[in-house]
Design a protein around this motif. Structure first.
Motif, PDB file in Angstrom:
ATOM      1  N   ASP A  97      -0.599 -15.026  -3.328  1.00 52.62           N
ATOM      2  CA  ASP A  97       0.816 -14.847  -3.007  1.00 52.62           C
ATOM      3  C   ASP A  97       1.301 -16.125  -2.338  1.00 52.62           C
ATOM      4  O   ASP A  97       1.056 -16.348  -1.153  1.00 52.62           O
ATOM      5  CB  ASP A  97       0.988 -13.642  -2.081  1.00 52.62           C
ATOM      6  CG  ASP A  97       2.454 -13.242  -1.906  1.00 52.62           C
ATOM      7  OD1 ASP A  97       3.325 -14.024  -2.338  1.00 52.62           O
ATOM      8  OD2 ASP A  97       2.721 -12.162  -1.351  1.00 52.62           O
ATOM      9  N   GLY A 102       6.625 -12.672   0.226  1.00 57.38           N
ATOM     10  CA  GLY A 102       5.501 -11.735   0.229  1.00 57.38           C
ATOM     11  C   GLY A 102       5.623 -10.595  -0.758  1.00 57.38           C
ATOM     12  O   GLY A 102       5.013  -9.547  -0.577  1.00 57.38           O
ATOM     13  N   SER A 105       2.315  -9.304  -2.276  1.00 57.93           N
ATOM     14  CA  SER A 105       1.552  -8.472  -1.350  1.00 57.93           C
ATOM     15  C   SER A 105       2.138  -7.068  -1.261  1.00 57.93           C
ATOM     16  O   SER A 105       1.412  -6.069  -1.302  1.00 57.93           O
ATOM     17  CB  SER A 105       1.534  -9.131   0.043  1.00 57.93           C
ATOM     18  OG  SER A 105       0.979 -10.439  -0.018  1.00 57.93           O
ATOM     19  N   VAL A 110       0.480  -3.809   0.346  1.00 58.49           N
ATOM     20  CA  VAL A 110       0.187  -4.471   1.621  1.00 58.49           C
ATOM     21  C   VAL A 110       1.497  -4.692   2.378  1.00 58.49           C
ATOM     22  O   VAL A 110       2.505  -5.071   1.790  1.00 58.49           O
ATOM     23  CB  VAL A 110      -0.517  -5.822   1.390  1.00 58.49           C
ATOM     24  CG1 VAL A 110      -0.729  -6.569   2.700  1.00 58.49           C
ATOM     25  CG2 VAL A 110      -1.839  -5.611   0.673  1.00 58.49           C
ATOM     26  N   PRO A 112       3.184  -7.119   4.646  1.00 55.28           N
ATOM     27  CA  PRO A 112       2.946  -8.503   5.082  1.00 55.28           C
ATOM     28  C   PRO A 112       3.154  -8.729   6.576  1.00 55.28           C
ATOM     29  O   PRO A 112       2.435  -9.520   7.193  1.00 55.28           O
ATOM     30  CB  PRO A 112       3.958  -9.309   4.259  1.00 55.28           C
ATOM     31  CG  PRO A 112       4.254  -8.460   3.074  1.00 55.28           C
ATOM     32  CD  PRO A 112       4.178  -7.053   3.575  1.00 55.28           C
ATOM     33  N   THR A 118      -2.968 -14.818   6.969  1.00 53.90           N
ATOM     34  CA  THR A 118      -2.383 -14.959   5.642  1.00 53.90           C
ATOM     35  C   THR A 118      -2.717 -16.354   5.111  1.00 53.90           C
ATOM     36  O   THR A 118      -3.399 -17.145   5.772  1.00 53.90           O
ATOM     37  CB  THR A 118      -0.853 -14.787   5.675  1.00 53.90           C
ATOM     38  OG1 THR A 118      -0.274 -15.883   6.393  1.00 53.90           O
ATOM     39  CG2 THR A 118      -0.469 -13.470   6.345  1.00 53.90           C
ATOM     40  N   THR A 137      -8.164  -5.351  -3.473  1.00 54.73           N
ATOM     41  CA  THR A 137      -7.046  -4.507  -3.885  1.00 54.73           C
ATOM     42  C   THR A 137      -7.591  -3.187  -4.426  1.00 54.73           C
ATOM     43  O   THR A 137      -8.799  -2.971  -4.476  1.00 54.73           O
ATOM     44  CB  THR A 137      -6.205  -5.194  -4.973  1.00 54.73           C
ATOM     45  OG1 THR A 137      -6.979  -5.277  -6.190  1.00 54.73           O
ATOM     46  CG2 THR A 137      -5.791  -6.604  -4.544  1.00 54.73           C
ATOM     47  N   LEU A 144      -6.843 -10.307  -3.400  1.00 56.41           N
ATOM     48  CA  LEU A 144      -5.526 -10.833  -3.037  1.00 56.41           C
ATOM     49  C   LEU A 144      -5.634 -11.813  -1.881  1.00 56.41           C
ATOM     50  O   LEU A 144      -6.357 -11.568  -0.906  1.00 56.41           O
ATOM     51  CB  LEU A 144      -4.598  -9.674  -2.636  1.00 56.41           C
ATOM     52  CG  LEU A 144      -3.255 -10.040  -1.975  1.00 56.41           C
ATOM     53  CD1 LEU A 144      -2.345 -10.743  -2.976  1.00 56.41           C
ATOM     54  CD2 LEU A 144      -2.587  -8.795  -1.407  1.00 56.41           C
ATOM     55  N   PRO A 146      -3.031 -12.883   0.620  1.00 54.05           N
ATOM     56  CA  PRO A 146      -1.673 -12.431   0.946  1.00 54.05           C
ATOM     57  C   PRO A 146      -0.822 -13.497   1.627  1.00 54.05           C
ATOM     58  O   PRO A 146      -1.305 -14.541   2.074  1.00 54.05           O
ATOM     59  CB  PRO A 146      -1.933 -11.254   1.888  1.00 54.05           C
ATOM     60  CG  PRO A 146      -3.202 -11.629   2.590  1.00 54.05           C
ATOM     61  CD  PRO A 146      -4.032 -12.351   1.554  1.00 54.05           C
ATOM     62  N   SER A 147       0.458 -13.180   1.725  1.00 54.73           N
ATOM     63  CA  SER A 147       1.426 -14.090   2.331  1.00 54.73           C
ATOM     64  C   SER A 147       2.466 -13.286   3.085  1.00 54.73           C
ATOM     65  O   SER A 147       2.634 -12.082   2.865  1.00 54.73           O
ATOM     66  CB  SER A 147       2.091 -14.936   1.236  1.00 54.73           C
ATOM     67  OG  SER A 147       3.204 -15.644   1.750  1.00 54.73           O
ATOM     68  N   ASN A 148       3.169 -13.950   3.990  1.00 58.18           N
ATOM     69  CA  ASN A 148       4.359 -13.363   4.614  1.00 58.18           C
ATOM     70  C   ASN A 148       5.332 -14.493   4.958  1.00 58.18           C
ATOM     71  O   ASN A 148       5.156 -15.633   4.541  1.00 58.18           O
ATOM     72  CB  ASN A 148       3.998 -12.510   5.842  1.00 58.18           C
ATOM     73  CG  ASN A 148       3.294 -13.294   6.930  1.00 58.18           C
ATOM     74  OD1 ASN A 148       3.349 -14.525   6.982  1.00 58.18           O
ATOM     75  ND2 ASN A 148       2.608 -12.587   7.823  1.00 58.18           N
TER      76      ASN A 148
END
Length: 312
Positions: A97, A102, A105, A110, A112, A118, A137, A144, A146-148
Motif C-alpha cells: 500500500d 490507505g 489496507s 485493516v 490504518p 506502516t 491477510t 500486506l 500497510p500504509s496510512n
C-alpha cells in the motif's frame, strides 16, 4: 510508441440501429454470452492463455507497479483482486500500500489509523525492518505492507535523501526471494512516491477506466515511464493496460475501448473489468471479490487477468 489521441466518432453507419429490439448488443440488457466468452470487447479475438501450473518454489518476485495518475480508475480494487487471484494459482503475493490514503489496507479489513508500524516507518526509520511491518491477510499466500496518512510526510522527508528514488526498492529487497509477485498500489499522482515504485518495478500495470478523460491522462503517464526507463530503471516495461469500469450497454464505453486497442494493441489485456455492484460490497466486507463472490463475473475476470499476467 506514439501517445494516444482520444477522439470520438460516429458509429458505423452499417451497424443496426440501437432502437431495434432485435439487436441485443445495443439494448439495455448485456450482450449474449458468446460476446463475453469468445470475444474481447470491441470484438478482438481472445488470445489463448494456458492455466498456470504449480510452482516448485517461490521467488525471486516480479514487482508490478499499479499506476495511473488519475484517481478512481480501479487501481486499488485491481491490486487486491489480482493479488488474490494470483494466490489462488499458488503464487505467493505481497501487496504494498503505497498511497497515504490507505485504501488498499482498508479494502483488506485493516484500520490504518490503528497501526503502530506502516511502510512509512520502514522508509524513514533505519531500525525498522520489513518483517515488523508485513501483515498476513485473509487470503492464503497473500501478505500486506500497510500504509496510512503518515506516508504523506515521507515524500517531503525523502527530498533531501541521497538516492531517494531507490528507497522503496531498498526496503523491498530483503523479501523478494519469498514472493512470486509484489504488487505496488501507487497514489493517484506522479510524485516522488510513484517514481519510487516505478524505479524498483519490473513492469507497470495501468488500470484505465473506459471513459474519455482517462485516455487524455495516459500520455503524461507514458512520458513519466519513459523518463524512469532512461534515468533510473532500464528494465522497466509496460506489462499491460487493463480496461476497467467497462459497460457494454453504452456506445461511449465501446468507442473508448476501441481507441485503447487501436493505440496500444497487444499491450491491452483481454480481461476486461465490467461495472458491477459487487466491488463496493467487497470493500465494505474487507475481502477480495474472489472470496466474497467466488463465482461472479468480476471474480472470473480477475482470474483471467491473473492468467495473462503469469503468461506475460
Amino acid at each position: 510508441m506514439g501517445n494516444p489521441q482520444a477522439v470520438l466518432w460516429s458509429p458505423d453507419p452499417d451497424a443496426p440501429a440501437p432502437a431495434e429490439p432485435a439487436e441485443p448488443a445495443e439494448t439495455v440488457a448485456p450482450g449474449p454470452v458468446k460476446e463475453t466468452v469468445d470475444e474481447v470487447p470491441p470484438g478482438r479475438p481472445r488470445r489463448a492463455v494456458p492455466v498456470p501450473g504449480p510452482l516448485d518454489g517461490h521467488g525471486p518476485a516480479t514487482v508490478l507497479a499499479m499506476c495511473n495518475q488519475k484517481g478512481g480508475v480501479g487501481k486499488t480494487t485491481s491490486t487486491i483482486n489480482l493479488g488474490a487471484a494470483l494466490a489462488e494459482y499458488g503464487r505467493r503475493v505481497l501487496l504494498v500500500d503505497f498511497d497515504p490514503q490507505g485504501a488498499l489496507s482498508v479494502g483488506l479489513g485493516v484500520q490504518p489509523h490503528q497501526l503502530d508500524q506502516t511502510i512509512y516507518n520502514l522508509i524513514v526509520e533505519r531500525k525498522t525492518t520489513i518483517d515488523e511491518v508485513i501483515m498476513p491477510t485473509s487470503v492464503d499466500g497473500m501478505d500486506l505492507l500497510p500504509s496510512n496518512i503518515d506516508l504523506s510526510a515521507a515524500e517531503v522527508q525523502l527530498v533531501t535523501e541521497v538516492g531517494r528514488e531507490q528507497t522503496l526498492g531498498r526496503c523491498l529487497a530483503p523479501v523478494l526471494d519469498r514472493y512470486d509477485y509484489v504488487l505496488v498500489d501507487c497514489q493517484p499522482s506522479l510524485g516522488l512516491l510513484t517514481v519510487n515504485a516505478l524505479a524498483c518495478a519490473d513492469g507497470v500495470l495501468i488500470p484505465l477506466e473506459c471513459e474519455f478523460f482517462s485516455l487524455r491522462g495516459v500520455a503524461l503517464l507514458m512520458d513519466t515511464i519513459e523518463k524512469v526507463q532512461d534515468r533510473l530503471n532500464p528494465k522497466l516495461e509496460i506489462t499491460g493496460i487493463l480496461a476497467t469500469m467497462y459497460d457494454p450497454r453504452t456506445l461511449h464505453t465501446r468507442e473508448v475501448m476501441t481507441r485503447v486497442v487501436e493505440a496500444f494493441g497487444e499491450l491491452v489485456f483481454d480481461a476486461v473489468i465490467n461495472r458491477t455492484v459487487r466491488f463496493p460490497e467487497t470493500t465494505v466486507a474487507g475481502e477480495p471479490i474472489t472470496r466474497w463472490a467466488t463465482k461472479s463475473a468480476g471474480a472470473e475476470a480477475y482470474r483471467a487477468l491473473a492468467r495473462e499476467v503469469i503468461a506475460r
